[in-house]
Design an enzyme around this catalytic site. Structure first.
Site, PDB file in Angstrom:
ATOM      1  N   CYS A   3       0.840  -1.191   0.000  1.00 14.48           N
ATOM      2  CA  CYS A   3       0.000   0.000   0.000  1.00 14.48           C
ATOM      3  C   CYS A   3       0.880   1.248   0.000  1.00 14.48           C
ATOM      4  O   CYS A   3       2.074   1.179   0.289  1.00 14.48           O
ATOM      5  CB  CYS A   3      -0.954   0.003   1.187  1.00 14.48           C
ATOM      6  SG  CYS A   3      -0.168   0.436   2.751  1.00 14.48           S
ATOM      7  N   CYS A  11       2.791   1.947   3.232  1.00 12.46           N
ATOM      8  CA  CYS A  11       3.930   1.045   3.455  1.00 12.46           C
ATOM      9  C   CYS A  11       5.093   1.426   2.554  1.00 12.46           C
ATOM     10  O   CYS A  11       6.255   1.276   2.930  1.00 12.46           O
ATOM     11  CB  CYS A  11       3.517  -0.406   3.233  1.00 12.46           C
ATOM     12  SG  CYS A  11       2.610  -1.079   4.639  1.00 12.46           S
ATOM     13  N   CYS A  14      -3.026  -4.627   1.232  1.00 18.48           N
ATOM     14  CA  CYS A  14      -1.559  -4.553   1.257  1.00 18.48           C
ATOM     15  C   CYS A  14      -0.972  -5.858   1.794  1.00 18.48           C
ATOM     16  O   CYS A  14      -1.380  -6.360   2.839  1.00 18.48           O
ATOM     17  CB  CYS A  14      -1.140  -3.377   2.117  1.00 18.48           C
ATOM     18  SG  CYS A  14       0.622  -3.273   2.379  1.00 18.48           S
ATOM     19  N   CYS A  35       1.162  -4.604   5.399  1.00 18.07           N
ATOM     20  CA  CYS A  35       0.474  -4.234   6.652  1.00 18.07           C
ATOM     21  C   CYS A  35      -0.867  -4.950   6.769  1.00 18.07           C
ATOM     22  O   CYS A  35      -1.580  -4.767   7.746  1.00 18.07           O
ATOM     23  CB  CYS A  35       0.302  -2.726   6.744  1.00 18.07           C
ATOM     24  SG  CYS A  35      -0.793  -2.047   5.500  1.00 18.07           S
ATOM     25  N   ASP A  75      -6.443 -11.325  64.236  1.00 22.93           N
ATOM     26  CA  ASP A  75      -7.339 -12.479  64.160  1.00 22.93           C
ATOM     27  C   ASP A  75      -8.784 -11.990  64.097  1.00 22.93           C
ATOM     28  O   ASP A  75      -9.087 -10.858  64.458  1.00 22.93           O
ATOM     29  CB  ASP A  75      -7.176 -13.366  65.403  1.00 22.93           C
ATOM     30  CG  ASP A  75      -5.829 -14.074  65.395  1.00 22.93           C
ATOM     31  OD1 ASP A  75      -5.243 -14.207  64.310  1.00 22.93           O
ATOM     32  OD2 ASP A  75      -5.373 -14.477  66.486  1.00 22.93           O
TER      33      ASP A  75
END
Ligand code: ZN
Length: 567
Positions: free
Chosen positions: A26, A29, A123, A126, A359
């Site tokens: 893409c 990228c 793509c 990615c 306690d």
């Protein structure tokens, strides 16, 4: 030519752009692999960027060479051939239809492969994350989730979780480009490639900030909004690594998949390029569908609240008392305090801790007003101190609080709410503290002193000399074997503990009140009855008669934390 000028690309980037576009990368990228670090370059719609990239590479054939004379003549013919090839590829990719069609649909949801398109335009690098999963509609979704969850925050950090196979694909693509780069003798370092996360955040930070009315989306914040992507279609991409580098993938109990990002990165580092290329296509194949976005997760870091409590009831455990899955007591100190605190901070859960514990049948007393009066009566400064800090210090970690700040007045109100909700306990000095400050409560716990009052029964009538005898005992060291009653949860050992002072207050011939100031960790009940000789010396031995403890109150726990809050 003008749009291409917008992108900070140089002539030397052209072969990379061409190579990546034709491989099915893409536009964003492509920018990443051209090491474009300016966030603005990623912000324009990816389809626009794609057009610009196409213009950029197509301009080459006419005037590229005259503008940028290539110093290496050998590479010219190859480059021209390459150009023509990728131009064809990019034309088919740019055929404008699929991207715009998708954009008209909901760009946020693009799991389905586009119909009627032979080759998907998702793509291969990615897996669609930087395409339609990264834009205004995703920002709207993120902002909506944040608003619905109704957190209070000043800033937020956007975290992105990506499928591990992206690393494998990134590596393959890097090898694909590296070949080209080496031939062109350009310098490109793998570390200079912009990460998918960074590109995603570069686009989304501003968009999310805008949707949330200008909230600062930053790198580090107490409030995190997590976006996760998965891509089952390509999950198998990682699998070959398990055979090439088995010891990188060890099964762990709490991990759903062996192929964590960390393990995959490690395995890739160990693998030679040639071995990698034998197992994985270079460039990676194109997927048919985009990643799926998982539910958006909001998380606020823990808030810590501390204070001191008094316990006035002899049938209230400190923490929920459950034996064999069955509840023994209806409530507990922890729950009485936690419920109002949780609702004020709108937290998902909590961890409760305290400086020691009493306690179920032991009260924890001590009032500050009393302390101030008694101050004038006591001689030792340590005693003044100990009485002043009456009550048992406690702290709570509140998990994922939706409200993280309360004003001093609101904290006071919260304290009153806790105190009005039950007459079994009371809290004071309630305050927000830091995680680091919490450590002070546990620090040197063993060295601290504690004050108690016990109601004692004696078999033989008490004499005046007995009272004097007890009052005069100072710094008595006991050897205590782990008490029988706690042996099931504590290791068997002999512990030395010191009783600093004692005082006796006569009630009737068989009863007296015994006041004790002791080193923390001393078992009072066992000191009184002797625990079948496991505590030595014990009160029976000292008074030469059978004694037993009927009631016990903790008067103070001398930890000077948290700081007192003036009323
Ligand atoms: Zn991409």
């Amino acid at each position: 030519m003008s749009p291409a000028v917008m992108l900070p690309l140089k002539e030397k980037d052209k072969p990379i752009v061409q190579k990546l576009l034709s491989a099915g990368c893409c536009a964003r990228c492509v920018l990443r692999f051209c090491c474009v670090s300016v966030h603005a370059a990623y912000r324009q719609p990816h389809q626009e960027t794609l057009k610009e990239l196409q213009t950029f590479i197509s301009s080459d054939t006419e005037n590229g060479k005259s503008q940028d004379p290539d110093p290496d003549p050998a590479s010219v013919p190859e480059s021209t051939e390459e150009d023509n090839k990728s131009q064809d590829a990019s034309v088919s990719e740019a055929s404008d239809d699929p991207p715009s069609k998708k954009a008209k649909l909901d760009p946020g949801v693009s799991d389905a492969p586009p119909e009627g398109v032979k080759e998907s335009d998702v793509c291969m690098l990615c897996l669609g994350i930087l395409q339609d999963l990264c834009g205004p509609s995703r920002a709207v979704k993120i902002a909506e989730t944040v608003k619905t969850e109704n957190y209070t925050f000043d800033t937020l950090v956007l975290s992105v979780s990506l499928p591990a196979q992206l690393c494998v694909r990134e590596h393959s693509c890097w090898l694909h480009v590296k070949k080209e780069v080496r031939e062109k003798s350009s310098v490109l370092d793998k570390d200079d490639v912009i990460q998918v996360k960074e590109a995603f955040s570069g686009v989304m930070q501003g968009l999310v900030a805008k949707e949330l009315g200008g909230v600062a989306v930053v790198i580090k914040s107490q409030f995190e909004v997590g976006v996760e992507f998965i891509h089952p279609e390509t999950d198998a991409d990682c699998h070959f690594l398990a055979t090439t580098c088995g010891d990188c993938f060890k099964p762990t109990k709490n991990k759903l998949s062996l192929f964590t990002r960390m393990a995959v990165v490690k395995a890739l580092e160990r693998l030679s390029d040639s071995k990698f290329l034998k197992h994985f296509p270079c460039p990676p194949t194109r997927p048919s569908s985009s990643c799926t976005a998982q539910d958006i997760q909001c998380l606020h870091v823990s808030v810590f609240v501390a204070g001191r409590y008094n316990k006035f009831c002899r049938s209230l455990p400190q923490t929920p008392w459950v034996i064999d899955g069955e509840r023994r007591m209806e409530s507990s100190v922890e729950e009485l305090i936690a419920a109002p605190v949780l609702s004020s901070f709108r937290a998902d859960g909590f961890n409760f801790s305290s400086s020691g514990r009493e306690d179920v049948d032991v009260r924890t007393l001590g009032k500050r007003e009393q302390a101030l009066c008694r101050r004038t009566l006591v001689l030792s400064p340590e005693v003044c101190f100990s009485v002043y800090f009456a009550g048992r210090p406690f702290a709570m970690e509140l998990l994922n609080p939706h409200t993280s700040r309360l004003s001093r007045a609101e904290m006071k109100q919260l304290q009153e709410t806790i105190n009005n909700s039950s007459d079994k306990i009371k809290v004071r000095d309630l305050q927000i503290v830091s995680r680091e400050a919490m450590g002070r409560m546990k620090e040197g716990e063993e060295e601290k002193t504690k004050s108690y009052t016990a109601l004692i029964w004696t078999q033989k009538p008490i004499q005046r000399e007995d009272i004097t005898f007890i009052d005069e005992i100072k710094d008595l060291t006991l050897d205590q074997k782990t008490p029988l009653r706690v042996l099931h949860r504590r290791a068997l050992a002999v512990r030395q503990r010191v009783i600093h002072t004692m005082n006796a207050r006569f009630l009737d011939p068989h009863h007296f009140h015994l006041g004790l100031r002791t080193q923390a960790g001393l078992y009072i009940k066992e000191f009184v009855h002797g625990d079948f000789g496991r505590t030595k010396p014990n009160l029976c031995q000292l008074l030469k008669t059978d004694t037993d403890i009927l009631e016990l109150d903790v008067e103070s726990v001398d930890v000077d934390w948290p700081p007192a809050i003036p009323e």
